[in-house]
Design a protein around this motif. Structure first.
Motif, mmCIF file in Angstrom:
data_model
loop_
_atom_site.group_PDB
_atom_site.id
_atom_site.type_symbol
_atom_site.label_atom_id
_atom_site.label_comp_id
_atom_site.label_asym_id
_atom_site.label_seq_id
_atom_site.Cartn_x
_atom_site.Cartn_y
_atom_site.Cartn_z
ATOM 1 N N THR A 81 0.808 -1.217 0.000
ATOM 2 C CA THR A 81 0.000 0.000 0.000
ATOM 3 C C THR A 81 0.847 1.276 0.000
ATOM 4 O O THR A 81 0.288 2.370 -0.006
ATOM 5 N N ASP A 85 -3.896 13.348 -6.151
ATOM 6 C CA ASP A 85 -4.183 11.919 -6.279
ATOM 7 C C ASP A 85 -3.059 11.091 -5.674
ATOM 8 O O ASP A 85 -1.929 11.147 -6.153
ATOM 9 N N GLU A 129 -3.842 4.964 -3.366
ATOM 10 C CA GLU A 129 -5.302 5.072 -3.300
ATOM 11 C C GLU A 129 -5.905 4.879 -4.690
ATOM 12 O O GLU A 129 -6.889 4.150 -4.865
ATOM 13 N N PHE A 130 -5.305 5.514 -5.678
ATOM 14 C CA PHE A 130 -5.788 5.435 -7.052
ATOM 15 C C PHE A 130 -5.789 3.997 -7.566
ATOM 16 O O PHE A 130 -6.806 3.495 -8.043
ATOM 17 N N TRP A 185 -5.424 1.061 -5.944
ATOM 18 C CA TRP A 185 -6.222 0.123 -5.146
ATOM 19 C C TRP A 185 -7.722 0.326 -5.351
ATOM 20 O O TRP A 185 -8.524 -0.578 -5.117
ATOM 21 N N SER A 186 -8.126 1.512 -5.802
ATOM 22 C CA SER A 186 -9.553 1.745 -6.056
ATOM 23 C C SER A 186 -10.076 0.837 -7.175
ATOM 24 O O SER A 186 -11.276 0.548 -7.227
ATOM 25 N N GLY A 242 -11.505 -2.116 -5.526
ATOM 26 C CA GLY A 242 -12.378 -1.807 -4.391
ATOM 27 C C GLY A 242 -11.651 -1.840 -3.063
ATOM 28 O O GLY A 242 -12.267 -2.096 -2.025
ATOM 29 N N HIS A 243 -10.335 -1.601 -3.095
ATOM 30 C CA HIS A 243 -9.500 -1.586 -1.887
ATOM 31 C C HIS A 243 -9.502 -2.924 -1.157
ATOM 32 O O HIS A 243 -9.288 -2.979 0.048
#
Length: 189
Positions: A33, A117, A121-122, A124-125, A128-129
């Protein structure tokens, strides 16, 4: 490679060389992550295109030295002299287009960051994380998710991020758990 009674069952691709086995057992499929680490691994997967992963693993330390420990801010400042230096570096894959892509990808990464951004986060989206669990038997070379993520990365200016490269990277960074059904790592990651 024949397994001994004490050697754990592992994915078939990781059985031919001790370096592959160690990578498989310690890193592959472990959810990552950290944005910078994700970017580094994506860059290495881009270098792997057309080559074996073992080749990249053997050269990973040299890649890290050559690319300023994969610090996007430093790599984004690389210039023509740096490209010439890298093309001459026998410790890495000396592909000018791949080298130029890493420099451009560092700039794309920083542009995303400047726009607010977060790279981790971008990416893994797109799952759906949550880690996506493969069936452990049929491993695709690309998926709808890897095609969507590859397209989104390209829209941000990234290169060497086709859907097959992106899917291999998604497996490596634990976005997808494609360990074989009988692999000891499947339930651990």
């Amino acid at each position: 490679m024949t397994r001994s009674h004490t050697e754990p069952g592992r994915c078939a691709w990781a059985q031919s060389h001790p370096l592959l086995a160690a990578y498989h057992d310690d890193e592959w499929g472990v959810p990552e992550t950290d944005a910078r680490a994700l970017w580094e691994k994506l860059m290495l997967d881009g270098f792997q295109a057309g080559l074996s992963w073992l080749t990249i693993l053997k050269k990973r330390d040299a890649f890290r030295r050559a690319f300023a420990e994969f610090d996007p801010a430093r790599v984004a400042r690389f210039n023509t002299a740096d490209i010439d230096r890298l093309v001459a570096d026998s410790g890495i894959v000396r592909s000018r287009p791949k080298i130029e892509a890493v420099i451009g990808n560092a700039r794309a990464y920083l542009d995303m960051q400047a726009a607010g951004d977060d790279f981790a986060e971008f990416v893994w989206s797109f799952v759906g994380h949550r880690v996506q669990l493969g069936d452990g038997q049929h491993v695709p070379t690309e998926t709808e998710g890897s095609r969507a993520l590859a397209a989104a990365l390209k829209k941000h200016g990234f290169k060497y991020v086709g859907p097959t490269i992106v899917y291999a990277w998604m497996q490596a960074v634990g976005m997808v758990n494609d360990h074989a059904i009988d692999c000891f790592r499947r339930d651990r990651v």
